[in-house]
Enzyme design. Structure first.
Site, PDB file in Angstrom:
ATOM      1  N   CYS A 233       0.831  -1.213   0.000  1.00 61.47           N
ATOM      2  CA  CYS A 233       0.000   0.000   0.000  1.00 61.47           C
ATOM      3  C   CYS A 233       0.868   1.267   0.000  1.00 61.47           C
ATOM      4  O   CYS A 233       1.492   1.573  -1.008  1.00 61.47           O
ATOM      5  CB  CYS A 233      -0.979  -0.041   1.157  1.00 61.47           C
ATOM      6  SG  CYS A 233      -2.419   1.034   0.880  1.00 61.47           S
TER       7      CYS A 233
ATOM      8  N   HIS B 242      -4.032  -5.143  -0.202  1.00 59.07           N
ATOM      9  CA  HIS B 242      -3.662  -5.665   1.119  1.00 59.07           C
ATOM     10  C   HIS B 242      -3.746  -7.189   1.131  1.00 59.07           C
ATOM     11  O   HIS B 242      -4.820  -7.755   1.351  1.00 59.07           O
ATOM     12  CB  HIS B 242      -4.587  -5.091   2.194  1.00 59.07           C
ATOM     13  CG  HIS B 242      -4.215  -3.708   2.625  1.00 59.07           C
ATOM     14  ND1 HIS B 242      -3.543  -3.434   3.787  1.00 59.07           N
ATOM     15  CD2 HIS B 242      -4.412  -2.516   2.015  1.00 59.07           C
ATOM     16  CE1 HIS B 242      -3.349  -2.135   3.905  1.00 59.07           C
ATOM     17  NE2 HIS B 242      -3.869  -1.553   2.832  1.00 59.07           N
TER      18      HIS B 242
ATOM     19  N   GLU C 261      -2.805  -9.278   3.353  1.00 62.58           N
ATOM     20  CA  GLU C 261      -3.195  -9.852   4.650  1.00 62.58           C
ATOM     21  C   GLU C 261      -4.709  -9.963   4.755  1.00 62.58           C
ATOM     22  O   GLU C 261      -5.237 -10.823   5.460  1.00 62.58           O
ATOM     23  CB  GLU C 261      -2.633  -9.022   5.811  1.00 62.58           C
ATOM     24  CG  GLU C 261      -3.419  -7.789   6.196  1.00 62.58           C
ATOM     25  CD  GLU C 261      -3.307  -6.642   5.200  1.00 62.58           C
ATOM     26  OE1 GLU C 261      -4.078  -5.671   5.330  1.00 62.58           O
ATOM     27  OE2 GLU C 261      -2.444  -6.714   4.297  1.00 62.58           O
TER      28      GLU C 261
END
Length: 366
Positions: A258, A344, A346
Site C-alpha cells: 500500500c 492488502h 493480509e
C-alpha cells in the site's frame, strides 16, 4: 454518555451538501476526508486501521454495530484511527456472545463523532460523481455558518503527512527470537494482521518508527526489509523515500504494501497522484500479470502510482493491474529482490487470494 436515538446530527460536505441524521459515538464535532468502504463485514478492523487516519468512513453495509466489537482479536492497532463514521442503520446493542462490548461504547470511549440514519446509497453516489472531499459531522452545531467555519479548519489529505503521527514511537520486537528470518519493519502505519502474517511464516520482527534512519535499522542486520501501509500523501514523505532507497541499495529483499508500495515506486523515479475516489473494500479484482491469474483483493488507498510512468520505466516492471480501472496494483524492481503491491494481501478482513505474496518475500530471503 448514552446516545438517545432521537439525538440529531448533521453531515456537511465540502461542496455544501447537507445531510441530516442521528448521532452515534461521542456527542461533538469533527471532520476529515470522507470516503466509502464497500466491505460487508469487518467494521472494527476498518476503524482501527492506521491507513484511515484523518478520514471519515461511510459504511455501505446497511446495518452497522450488530455484532459488537472484540478488542483483542479484531483491532488492527491500539486505538480507533478514523476521524468519523457514517452509516445507514446503527445498532447500539449487539447479539454476538463473544463480543467484548458494543460499538456505541467503543466509538464513544474513543471520542469518535458519527452519524446514522443517512441514505448512504445517495451519499456514495454523490461522492462517486463529485470525487473525494472533506466533510464535517456535528451533533452539537446546527447553524450553517458555524458548520462551514469548522469545516474550513479540516486539512486537505493531499499534501498531508500522517505516518510519523500514527506509527510506533518506540522500536519493538515481535515473534520468536530464534526464528529463521529477521525482518526489519518500517512502520508507516502498519496493521497488526500484516505483522502476524510475517511472524506466522517464521520471521522475527523489529518494528521501527517511520523516521528511523537507515543506519539504525541496518545495524540490526536483518535478512529483509518490509515497508508498511499507512495514511496520508506519499508525495510528501522524502524521509521514507530516502530510507527505502537505502534498503534497495543493500541488495537485501524488500517488500512493500500500500503506502510502502507507493514509496518504493518513488524510489524507482515514479510519481503518485490523488485518485478521484480511491479503492476501499473487500472485492476488488486484480490480475497478476506474471501468472495470468486473477485475485479478489482487499484495498484501502486514495493515492496511486502513475501507470504511464511505470509502463515507460527501465527500473521497475508492472506485475499486477486493477481489472476495474486498470490502475497499478503491483511492481517489481528490475535487478533487485524487491517488489510491492497496492492492495492488502493480509486481507483482514477480506479474501486470502493474495497471501502468497508473503511466501514470495520469505522465498527471497531464503
Amino acid at each position: 454518555m448514552k446516545i438517545i436515538e432521537s439525538t440529531p446530527a448533521v453531515l456537511l460536505l465540502q461542496d455544501g451538501t447537507l445531510f441530516h441524521g442521528k448521532a452515534l459515538g461521542k456527542i461533538g464535532t469533527h471532520g476529515g476526508e470522507i470516503c466509502f468502504n464497500t466491505g460487508m463485514t469487518g467494521y472494527q478492523e476498518i476503524y482501527t486501521d492506521p491507513s484511515y487516519a484523518g478520514q471519515v468512513i461511510i459504511n455501505t453495509t446497511a446495518h452497522i454495530g450488530n455484532y459488537g466489537v472484540m478488542d483483542a482479536e479484531e483491532a488492527e492497532s491500539k486505538q480507533v484511527q478514523i476521524a468519523g463514521m457514517v452509516c445507514n442503520e446503527f445498532s447500539s446493542v449487539n447479539s454476538r456472545f463473544t463480543a467484548t462490548g458494543s460499538l456505541q461504547d467503543y466509538l464513544e470511549n474513543a471520542g469518535i463523532v458519527g452519524i446514522s440514519g443517512i441514505d448512504t446509497r445517495a451519499l456514495v453516489r454523490h461522492i462517486r460523481t463529485k470525487g473525494v472531499m472533506n466533510c464535517l459531522i456535528s451533533s452539537e452545531i446546527f447553524d450553517l455558518p458555524n458548520l462551514q467555519q469548522e469545516l474550513a479548519k479540516v486539512p486537505d489529505m493531499e499534501g498531508l503527512e500522517l505516518s510519523s503521527q500514527v506509527c510506533t514511537q518506540e522500536t519493538y520486537f515481535l515473534g520468536d527470537a530464534n526464528a529463521d528470518f529477521k525482518v526489519a519493519v518500517l512502520d508507516l502505519g502498519v496493521k497488526k494482521s500484516i505483522l502476524s502474517n510475517l511472524t506466522d511464516r517464521g520471521c522475527y520482527l523489529k518494528v521501527f518508527p517511520a523516521k528511523t534512519s537507515f543506519d539504525e535499522i541496518a545495524a540490526w542486520q536483518p535478512d529483509g526489509y518490509f515497508v508498511s501501509n499507512g495514511p496520508g500523501d506519499p508525495a510528501v514523505m522524502p524521509y521514507a523515500v530516502e530510507t527505502v532507497s537505502q534498503f534497495l541499495a543493500s541488495d537485501k529483499p524488500v517488500f512493500g504494501i500500500c503506502l510502502g508500495h507507493q514509496i518504493l515506486a518513488q524510489v524507482c523515479g515514479l510519481s503518485t497522484y490523488k485518485m478521484h475516489n480511491g479503492h476501499r473494500g473487500l472485492n476488488h479484482p486484480v490480475k497478476n500479470l506474471e501468472t495470468g491469474l486473477s485475485e479478489i483483493t482487499s484495498q484501502n488507498h486514495g493515492f496511486a502510482v502513475r501507470m504511464e510512468e511505470l509502463s515507460a520505466s527501465s527500473q521497475a516492471t508492472l506485475t499486477h493491474i486493477n481489472l476495474n480501472d486498470q490502475t497499478v496494483e503491483g511492481l517489481r524492481v528490475n535487478g533487485k529482490k524487491a517488489f510491492s503491491v497496492q492492495h492488502h494481501p493480509e486481507a483482514s478482513p477480506g479474501p486470502h487470494d493474495s497471501r502468497y505474496l508473503f511466501d514470495q518475500f520469505i522465498d527471497l530471503m531464503k
